[in-house]
Structure formats: C-alpha cells, structure tokens
Design a protein around this motif. Structure first.
Motif, PDB file in Angstrom:
ATOM      1  N   GLU A   1       0.848  -1.189   0.000  1.00  0.00           N
ATOM      2  CA  GLU A   1       0.000   0.000   0.000  1.00  0.00           C
ATOM      3  C   GLU A   1       0.882   1.237   0.000  1.00  0.00           C
ATOM      4  O   GLU A   1       1.704   1.438   0.894  1.00  0.00           O
ATOM      5  CB  GLU A   1      -0.915   0.007   1.224  1.00  0.00           C
ATOM      6  CG  GLU A   1      -1.911   1.162   1.216  1.00  0.00           C
ATOM      7  CD  GLU A   1      -2.919   1.070   2.343  1.00  0.00           C
ATOM      8  OE1 GLU A   1      -3.674   2.043   2.532  1.00  0.00           O
ATOM      9  OE2 GLU A   1      -2.941   0.037   3.038  1.00  0.00           O
ATOM     10  N   LEU A   2       0.738   2.050  -1.038  1.00  0.00           N
ATOM     11  CA  LEU A   2       1.543   3.268  -1.177  1.00  0.00           C
ATOM     12  C   LEU A   2       0.849   4.404  -0.448  1.00  0.00           C
ATOM     13  O   LEU A   2      -0.222   4.858  -0.859  1.00  0.00           O
ATOM     14  CB  LEU A   2       1.724   3.622  -2.652  1.00  0.00           C
ATOM     15  CG  LEU A   2       2.566   4.855  -2.977  1.00  0.00           C
ATOM     16  CD1 LEU A   2       3.984   4.674  -2.463  1.00  0.00           C
ATOM     17  CD2 LEU A   2       2.571   5.120  -4.468  1.00  0.00           C
ATOM     18  N   ASP A   3       1.449   4.828   0.638  1.00  0.00           N
ATOM     19  CA  ASP A   3       0.889   5.933   1.413  1.00  0.00           C
ATOM     20  C   ASP A   3       0.970   7.212   0.577  1.00  0.00           C
ATOM     21  O   ASP A   3       2.055   7.614   0.146  1.00  0.00           O
ATOM     22  CB  ASP A   3       1.694   6.103   2.710  1.00  0.00           C
ATOM     23  CG  ASP A   3       1.053   7.109   3.659  1.00  0.00           C
ATOM     24  OD1 ASP A   3       0.419   8.065   3.166  1.00  0.00           O
ATOM     25  OD2 ASP A   3       1.195   6.948   4.876  1.00  0.00           O
ATOM     26  N   PRO A   4      -0.167   7.876   0.314  1.00  0.00           N
ATOM     27  CA  PRO A   4      -0.125   9.082  -0.529  1.00  0.00           C
ATOM     28  C   PRO A   4       0.738  10.191   0.043  1.00  0.00           C
ATOM     29  O   PRO A   4       1.331  10.975  -0.692  1.00  0.00           O
ATOM     30  CB  PRO A   4      -1.600   9.500  -0.620  1.00  0.00           C
ATOM     31  CG  PRO A   4      -2.266   8.834   0.541  1.00  0.00           C
ATOM     32  CD  PRO A   4      -1.535   7.554   0.743  1.00  0.00           C
ATOM     33  N   GLU A   5       0.799  10.286   1.379  1.00  0.00           N
ATOM     34  CA  GLU A   5       1.646  11.306   1.991  1.00  0.00           C
ATOM     35  C   GLU A   5       3.114  11.060   1.653  1.00  0.00           C
ATOM     36  O   GLU A   5       3.872  11.985   1.367  1.00  0.00           O
ATOM     37  CB  GLU A   5       1.444  11.315   3.512  1.00  0.00           C
ATOM     38  CG  GLU A   5       0.059  11.750   3.948  1.00  0.00           C
ATOM     39  CD  GLU A   5      -0.210  13.209   3.600  1.00  0.00           C
ATOM     40  OE1 GLU A   5       0.758  13.989   3.549  1.00  0.00           O
ATOM     41  OE2 GLU A   5      -1.370  13.560   3.366  1.00  0.00           O
ATOM     42  N   ILE A   6       3.508   9.771   1.683  1.00  0.00           N
ATOM     43  CA  ILE A   6       4.895   9.435   1.333  1.00  0.00           C
ATOM     44  C   ILE A   6       5.144   9.702  -0.144  1.00  0.00           C
ATOM     45  O   ILE A   6       6.186  10.236  -0.539  1.00  0.00           O
ATOM     46  CB  ILE A   6       5.185   7.959   1.680  1.00  0.00           C
ATOM     47  CG1 ILE A   6       5.161   7.760   3.196  1.00  0.00           C
ATOM     48  CG2 ILE A   6       6.530   7.528   1.102  1.00  0.00           C
ATOM     49  CD1 ILE A   6       5.393   6.330   3.623  1.00  0.00           C
TER      50      ILE A   6
ATOM     51  N   GLN B   1       0.302  -1.726  -6.729  1.00  0.00           N
ATOM     52  CA  GLN B   1      -0.987  -1.340  -6.130  1.00  0.00           C
ATOM     53  C   GLN B   1      -2.156  -2.135  -6.700  1.00  0.00           C
ATOM     54  O   GLN B   1      -3.259  -2.113  -6.149  1.00  0.00           O
ATOM     55  CB  GLN B   1      -1.262   0.155  -6.382  1.00  0.00           C
ATOM     56  CG  GLN B   1      -0.222   1.108  -5.867  1.00  0.00           C
ATOM     57  CD  GLN B   1       0.000   0.982  -4.372  1.00  0.00           C
ATOM     58  OE1 GLN B   1      -0.883   1.236  -3.578  1.00  0.00           O
ATOM     59  NE2 GLN B   1       1.181   0.556  -4.003  1.00  0.00           N
TER      60      GLN B   1
ATOM     61  N   ALA C   1      -1.164   9.210  -6.269  1.00  0.00           N
ATOM     62  CA  ALA C   1      -1.112   9.706  -4.892  1.00  0.00           C
ATOM     63  C   ALA C   1      -2.348  10.557  -4.572  1.00  0.00           C
ATOM     64  O   ALA C   1      -2.918  10.448  -3.479  1.00  0.00           O
ATOM     65  CB  ALA C   1       0.156  10.531  -4.681  1.00  0.00           C
TER      66      ALA C   1
ATOM     67  N   LEU D   1      -5.296   8.183  -4.034  1.00  0.00           N
ATOM     68  CA  LEU D   1      -5.217   7.476  -2.752  1.00  0.00           C
ATOM     69  C   LEU D   1      -5.452   8.408  -1.569  1.00  0.00           C
ATOM     70  O   LEU D   1      -5.838   7.966  -0.484  1.00  0.00           O
ATOM     71  CB  LEU D   1      -3.850   6.803  -2.616  1.00  0.00           C
ATOM     72  CG  LEU D   1      -3.570   5.651  -3.581  1.00  0.00           C
ATOM     73  CD1 LEU D   1      -2.127   5.185  -3.452  1.00  0.00           C
ATOM     74  CD2 LEU D   1      -4.522   4.490  -3.326  1.00  0.00           C
ATOM     75  N   ALA D   2      -5.219   9.711  -1.772  1.00  0.00           N
ATOM     76  CA  ALA D   2      -5.394  10.674  -0.683  1.00  0.00           C
ATOM     77  C   ALA D   2      -6.849  11.093  -0.492  1.00  0.00           C
ATOM     78  O   ALA D   2      -7.144  11.871   0.427  1.00  0.00           O
ATOM     79  CB  ALA D   2      -4.527  11.910  -0.944  1.00  0.00           C
TER      80      ALA D   2
END
Length: 522
Positions: A49-54, A283, A358, A361-362
C-alpha cells in the motif's frame, strides 16, 4: 528490518527491469509498471500500500527539483505561452471533459466528485515524461514545452483537486474560487521556493565542502516543499522554483561540486523513479480487491471510455491552441507557431504517473465512489504509460521529428570551445612575456597552441580523420600513462590518497578526450 529488506529487494528488481527495458528498447517506466503488476499477481506476494503522503512528500520534491535543475531557463521563458496553455488550460479542459464523461457513465456520481476525478488524471507527470523522453532525441523546443508543462501543471491540478474535494464534502463548487486560489497558491509557492533557493545558494557557497554542498541541495527541495505546505501554498511550485534558482546558480559552484553532485542526483533519480513506477504496479492487487461490487465488463467499459477521453481531450485542446500565434500575431513573441508534426508529438506526450495515483489514494475514506475513482486513476496511468509511452518513439519516427545526430562537432560547441582555447592561449602568452616567470609559461605554450590549432581546424572544416587521429593519439598516450601508474602502484604501493588523486586527473582528461572524439565520430 522487513522494510529494509523489502526496499533492497525492490531496488534489485528495478535494476533487472531496467536492463529488460534497455534490451527491449522500451521506456523503463512502462516495464516497471507492468513488472510491478506481474509481481502483484504472484501467489503469496504481499499487498503493498503506497501511502499518498509518502508519495507526494518523499518522492515528488527531489524528482521535481532535479527536473527543474536541468531545465534550460531561457528555453522555458521562450516557450512560456505554450507551457501555460498546457499546464493550466489543458489541465482545466481535460478535467472538465473527464467530469462530464464520468457523470454520463456514472449518473449517481456528484459533479464535484467527477471534477476531482478529472483533476486527478488531468496532469501529465514530470516523472513519467522524463522517464520516457530522456532516451529520445527530440527538438529542443518540444522538450522545453513538455518538461515545462510537467513541472507546472501539477500545481494547477492539485489546486483544482483540493477545491473539488472540499466542494464534494460541502456540496458546492466555484470556478471563480478555484481561479483565485490557484493564483494565490502559485505566487506564494514561487515566493517560498525562491527564498529557500537563495538561502541554499548562500549556505552552499560558505560550506566549501563538496559532500556538504550536495547534501544541502538535497535538503533544499524538502525544505521548500514542507515550508510551502505549512503555510498552505503550492509545494509543487515551491520545489520547481527552488530547482530553477539552484540550476541558474550552478555555474558559480566549484567544478568538483558540479561533477560529483550530478552523479549523486542521477543515482537518486534512478532509485526514486524506479521505486515510484514499480510501486504503482504493485498497487493493482489492493485496488482490484475492492472492486467486487462492480462487474468486470462494467469496470472495463468505464476504464476504456475515460482513458480514451483523457487521450483525445489533449488533442482537442493542443491543436487549436497551437494556432493562436497564427491567428493573433501579437502573441507570437511568447512562442512561435510549430509544425503540425511537433504539435502531434506534444499532444501524444500525456503520460500520467505518481501524482495522479497519490492524489487518488489521498481521497477521504468517505468520498463518494472512492474505490472506483482510485481504480479509474490507476487505469488512466496504465493506459497512458503503455499506449502512449510505448508508441511515442514509433510516432516520432513516422513523423520524422527525431533529430539525427550530426557527424562531427556542432557549430555552437566548436565556437564555444574555440573561445575558451583562444582566451587560455592569450593568458599564457601574456605570462610568457613576464621576465621572471616567463620560462615556465614558454614551456606550456606549445600545448595551448596545439589546442587552438585543433579547434581552429574544426571551425575551418579541416579533415575529420586527421582531427580524430590526433585525439586517438592523445587517448592512447593517456592509457599508456595509466597502465604505467597501475604497474608502479602494484610494485611499489603508492599511498591510496595519492593514487586516488592521480587516477581522478587521468579520468577527467580521458572524459574530455572521449567527448571530443565522440563529437568527431558522431
């Protein structure tokens, strides 16, 4: 430790995929995305899972600053009209087209949520564009427009995205508010980026240490991004501005800092680019796992239609916009009219990437049709990377746009090298006239006169084979000197620091000779 192991494994996989892309002569961004998708389907493969903040705060600042750092500022200013027409106009137009299409396909989707989807997929990505364009030989004007657009359009899209998300939650959307907000956020971001860039330059010039200076340039991109986000202005514009400021001032840095920082930044770009695109592919499992409520054919229909609209809407905007210098001559000074083949290439370069994913996902967990929007954003990224990224080189060949490498040294390069050589020779001749120190200068004069004769011969069209032979002789002599140094080091054991210094000097001279020889051979 599992995170470290997973990161190292991903980098190793990225190297393998990059080699595959090179062998297959495909954009490595495409191979990385498809490779990540393939890995995601391996039984037992963990969900990533790609954290949008990262994604936005860690990957985007260095990649944007690196692109801005290399951007030709004069070319950017010279193409400001087409850049703004694409970075702002095309983003708004594409977002509107996607929103209208999405509402037609998904009637229960609020229009403000559809605008959010349009803002997510509207901006072509700087990272994706760079990953595809770096291996192609395009006219400088096209590259300047595409790189300039991809550096600025994220700001327009993210402003529209934030307003659309807020409007969806509040139940109202205002285009006037969006325009005012964009201007305010852009001006604020540019001011902070300029301030951070100037501060970084002052600090770098006082450090007088290559390693610390390179580290400072790396910190500057994050400092400008977080400072801008802290005061709620555009972090993207701030980072791009910082990159422009640092790039403009790079000639004032030491030669060692310029050379070594370029190597460090090339490595950072490769690792981060590779991780971004392979993480996009990884993803897929997580996204598909939340699509059970929709039929496969329905999802495929939505994805195909919206991806087609995304690609076609860029053509619909770009071609009329390219006619403006012809219809309004007063605007010609902001960018001359282009051949239709160049316009076609600009329209076809619409690859989406990390910013779109991103932003999707955010979205808030309670956002209407969030999972469907994330899925459609992923499909847009995949479609544009695979369809446009893999066919771009073919389109360029068919249109005859790719610039052929001219044999010999270019006129501009030869003229610049000649200026350097003549100025150096004049200074050495002046020193040779000194009564006290002239003997040493007299000994050096033949070397400087030889360089001038070589470059004068190039400018006067002397026989290329003769010039190449002279360079080959120099290169063979240098290799003989290196071989003798290595034997001496093996027999008598020079100090490592001394050996490193001598090797570096030989390396630099070899690089210089190879560049000249490469220009001769074409």
């Amino acid at each position: 430790m599992p995170i470290v192991e997973a990161l190292l494994a991903l980098i190793a996989v990225c190297i393998g995929f990059a080699l595959v892309a090179r062998r297959a002569r495909l954009p490595y961004a495409v191979v990385l995305v498809l490779g990540g998708m393939a890995i995601a389907f391996i039984p037992g493969a963990p969900n990533v899972e790609l954290d949008p903040e990262i994604a936005l705060a860690f990957f985007l600042p260095p990649l944007l600053q690196a692109s801005a750092y290399r951007t030709d500022w004069r070319a950017f200013k010279g193409n400001i009209r087409p850049i703004l027409f694409l970075a702002v106009g095309a983003v708004l137009f594409t977002a509107f087209c996607i929103a209208v299409t999405a509402v037609a396909l998904i009637p229960w989707l609020p229009f403000s949520a559809a605008i959010a989807l349009g803002a997510i997929v509207a901006p072509p990505d700087a990272v994706a564009a760079g990953a595809v364009l770096h291996r192609l030989r395009l006219p400088k004007g096209i590259v300047a427009v595409l790189e300039g657009e991809s550096l600025v359009n994220d700001a327009a899209a993210l402003v529209l995205y934030r307003l659309a998300v807020a409007a969806t939650i509040a139940g109202a959307f205002s285009w006037a508010e969006a325009g005012i907000s964009f201007i305010a956020l852009a001006i604020g971001g540019a001011a902070i980026g300029w301030a951070v860039g100037r501060g970084a330059i002052i600090a770098i010039r006082r450090l007088e240490d290559t390693l610390l200076e390179t580290a400072m340039s790396f910190i500057a991109c994050f400092a400008s991004f977080f400072a801008a986000e802290f005061v709620h202005v555009s972090g993207v514009i701030a980072v791009v501005t910082t990159g422009f400021v640092l790039g403009h001032a790079q000639h004032g840095l030491s030669a060692r800092t310029r050379r070594e920082s370029r190597v460090v930044w090339d490595f950072i770009e490769f690792v981060m680019n590779s991780l971004v695109f392979i993480l996009i592919g990884l993803q897929l499992n997580e996204i598909l796992g939340r699509m059970d409520a929709y039929g496969a054919w329905t999802l495929a229909w939505f994805a195909v239609v919206l991806s087609l609209v995304l690609i076609v809407s860029r053509f619909v905007w770009v071609f009329p916009a390219s006619l403006i210098p012809r219809l309004i001559p007063a605007l010609g000074r902001f960018g001359s009219a282009r051949p239709w083949s160049h316009t076609t290439i600009i329209a076809w370069c619409g690859m989406r990437g990390v910013v779109s994913l991103a932003a999707a996902l955010a979205l808030p967990v309670t956002f209407p049709e969030r999972d469907l929007i994330v899925f459609l954003a992923f499909c847009a990224i995949l479609a544009t990377l695979v369809v446009q990224g893999t066919t771009l080189q073919l389109v360029i060949w068919r249109l005859g746009v790719e610039e052929k490498r001219r044999p010999g040294m270019g006129i501009e390069e030869a003229a610049a090298r000649t200026l350097i050589a003549h100025a150096s020779l004049r200074e050495m001749e002046r020193r040779a006239e000194d009564i006290l120190a002239g003997a040493i200068a007299h000994d050096l004069l033949p070397e400087y006169r030889d360089r001038v004769r070589l470059l004068d011969g190039i400018n006067q069209g002397a026989i290329a084979a003769e010039r190449a032979a002279r360079l080959e002789h120099r290169l063979h002599a240098l290799r003989a000197g290196r071989a003798r140094l290595l034997r001496h080091h093996a027999e008598d054991g020079l100090e490592e620091e001394l050996m490193a210094r001598l090797t570096e000097e030989l390396d630099l001279e070899e690089l210089r000779l190879r560049r000249l020889l490469g220009a001769e051979h074409g």
